[in-house]
Design a protein around this motif. Structure first.
Motif, PDB file in Angstrom:
ATOM      1  N   THR A 121       3.913   5.627  17.796  1.00 21.38           N
ATOM      2  CA  THR A 121       5.226   5.721  17.154  1.00 21.38           C
ATOM      3  C   THR A 121       5.537   7.183  16.887  1.00 21.38           C
ATOM      4  O   THR A 121       4.650   8.035  16.949  1.00 21.38           O
ATOM      5  CB  THR A 121       5.243   4.978  15.798  1.00 21.38           C
ATOM      6  N   VAL A 173      12.873   1.771   8.817  1.00 19.91           N
ATOM      7  CA  VAL A 173      11.698   1.550   7.963  1.00 19.91           C
ATOM      8  C   VAL A 173      12.184   1.162   6.575  1.00 19.91           C
ATOM      9  O   VAL A 173      12.855   1.942   5.904  1.00 19.91           O
ATOM     10  CB  VAL A 173      10.820   2.819   7.903  1.00 19.91           C
ATOM     11  N   ALA A 229      11.160  -2.370  10.214  1.00 21.98           N
ATOM     12  CA  ALA A 229       9.702  -2.222  10.247  1.00 21.98           C
ATOM     13  C   ALA A 229       9.234  -1.807   8.861  1.00 21.98           C
ATOM     14  O   ALA A 229      10.004  -1.252   8.076  1.00 21.98           O
ATOM     15  CB  ALA A 229       9.286  -1.163  11.269  1.00 21.98           C
ATOM     16  N   ARG A 279       6.093   0.427   7.142  1.00 25.52           N
ATOM     17  CA  ARG A 279       4.936   1.291   7.391  1.00 25.52           C
ATOM     18  C   ARG A 279       3.753   0.701   6.620  1.00 25.52           C
ATOM     19  O   ARG A 279       3.848   0.422   5.429  1.00 25.52           O
ATOM     20  CB  ARG A 279       5.233   2.715   6.902  1.00 25.52           C
ATOM     21  N   TYR A 317       2.907   0.217  11.978  1.00 27.20           N
ATOM     22  CA  TYR A 317       4.158  -0.408  11.533  1.00 27.20           C
ATOM     23  C   TYR A 317       4.091  -1.909  11.779  1.00 27.20           C
ATOM     24  O   TYR A 317       3.721  -2.356  12.869  1.00 27.20           O
ATOM     25  CB  TYR A 317       5.363   0.205  12.258  1.00 27.20           C
TER      26      TYR A 317
END
Ligand code: AMP
Ligand code: MG
Length: 402
Positions: A115, A74, A93, A95, A54
């Motif tokens: 994670t 995300v 974040a 991915r 991430y």
């Protein structure tokens, strides 16, 4: 007889590196660079991630541990080969897969192993990141303007990879010497034919062609010259226009009648030497229309050894190598290597091994100049100076063949 070193020096003095050519990177393995390789672009070309994980802002993960993870939202998925479409904002974040560009706003990568995914769009970060974690900035391998490889570099697979990573399609190198191989002797036959009395199979040509390829040269099969002067003259004449060098085997002994000898002497000035070595005493060399010709003796071991001593170093020089010779080491004689004084340097076929911090050498079998099977077992030539030879335990000089 003339000392080995004098002949080697004379041969090396007579040859020069071939004219450089621009060569596709895919054809340049083993060739010698003539111009430095200078980077025109950075490698890697952009900052990217070294890990699957991430992309995030390190400050957002302050204090995160497995017991007290931090949850982030995300906002996108980013694979290698794609440009980010959104930045990473506070509490967010992306991915990201190894090799993908670092999105704006992110300053660290947390690897996926640290994670836990929280469906539908959350991630728990179990580890406090530091800015810069798992980031590969642009130009960290090679910077633009950097002299990456110097002239004289022998291009190996990794060099070619680097050059390809810089987007350079061609390199300026000394080309591979193109070398013709001709066997001479009326007794020689090739292929699975039945031998008439007195005939033998041509083993030198396949061996010499293979030695050339093994050393990185282009090998050209010129066939067998029987006692037909017109044929020999045509084959050699053609070879002198299409090859950078020519190797013949057989027909160089004193008093040997051989049509090749007669033809060669018409094509140019050759020196017919008696070198103070065993095996491979007779050796002919000269420039025919500017093309080096190596006349090796016919006995297979002699052919092999004189290729190693004279042809290989000269051809390496022609191909731009600054170190033309094989490596020599001191080795312990595993058992006695007796010989008789005869005014010659003997080159005995030996098996060399590195044991307990030193080289140990042992004769690989029969030492006659036609005993090719024992040479095939060997990986070195013991250099035994004129005299009675070596006793077990003596330190001897060995030229390594691999
Ligand atoms: P020469 O150098 O022509 O006097 O040959 C010396 C010995 O090597 C003779 O026994 C030849 O039959 C043998 N010989 C010559 N050329 C070859 C070859 N191409 N392959 C195997 N043996 C050879
Ligand atoms: Mg012969």
């Amino acid at each position: 007889m003339i000392p080995l070193g004098d002949v080697q020096a004379e041969v090396l003095r007579s040859v020069a590196p071939l004219a450089p050519v621009w060569t596709p990177v895919t054809d340049a393995l083993g060739l010698v660079l003539v111009e430095p390789v200078i980077a025109t672009e950075p490698v890697p070309p952009f900052a990217n991630t070294a890990m699957d994980g991430y992309a995030l802002r390190a400050v957002d993960t302050a204090g995160a541990t497995e017991g007290a993870p931090v949850q982030l939202r995300v906002v996108a998925d980013l694979a290698a080969g794609h440009a980010p479409t959104v930045p990473v904002g506070p509490g967010e974040a992306i991915r990201i897969m190894t090799g993908a560009p670092i999105p704006d706003g992110a300053d660290a990568i947390v690897m996926v192993e640290r994670t836990e995914r929280e469906e539908p769009d959350g991630v728990l970060v179990l580890h406090a990141a530091t800015a810069g974690d798992h980031l590969r900035p642009a130009g960290t391998d090679v910077e633009p303007g950097q002299r990456v490889f110097e002239p004289g570099t022998v291009l190996g697979p990794a060099h070619l990879g680097v050059i390809a990573s810089l987007g350079l399609p061609e390199v300026l190198v000394v080309p591979r010497a193109r070398v013709g191989v001709l066997s001479t002797g009326d007794e020689l036959r090739e292929g699975p034919v039945e031998l008439a009395p007195g005939q033998i199979r041509d083993s030198n040509r396949p061996m010499l062609l293979a030695m050339l390829r093994d050393a990185g040269f282009d090998a050209v099969n010129l066939g067998i010259a029987h006692d037909d002067e017109a044929f020999v003259e045509r084959v050699l004449g053609d070879a002198l226009t299409t090859c950078d060098a020519v190797i013949t085997s057989g027909g160089v002994s004193v008093g040997d009648y051989d049509v090749v000898k007669a033809v060669l002497d018409r094509l140019g000035v050759l020196q017919w030497w008696q070198v103070a070595i065993k095996p491979a005493k007779p050796f002919a060399f000269g420039l025919l229309r500017g093309v080096p010709l190596f006349g090796l003796p016919g006995n297979p071991v002699s052919s092999h050894v004189s290729f190693e001593l004279f042809a290989r170093p000269a051809l390496r020089r022609m191909s731009g190598h600054t170190e033309p010779s094989r490596r020599e080491v001191d080795a312990v004689a595993a058992n006695a290597m007796p010989r008789r004084p005869d005014g010659k340097l003997h080159l005995d076929r030996v098996v060399v091994a590195y044991e307990d911090g030193r080289y140990v050498a042992e004769r690989s079998g029969a030492q006659a100049s036609n005993a090719l099977a024992a040479l095939a077992m060997a990986n070195g030539l013991a250099l035994l100076p004129d005299g009675d030879g070596a006793a077990a335990g003596d330190i001897i000089r060995v030229m390594l063949l691999d």
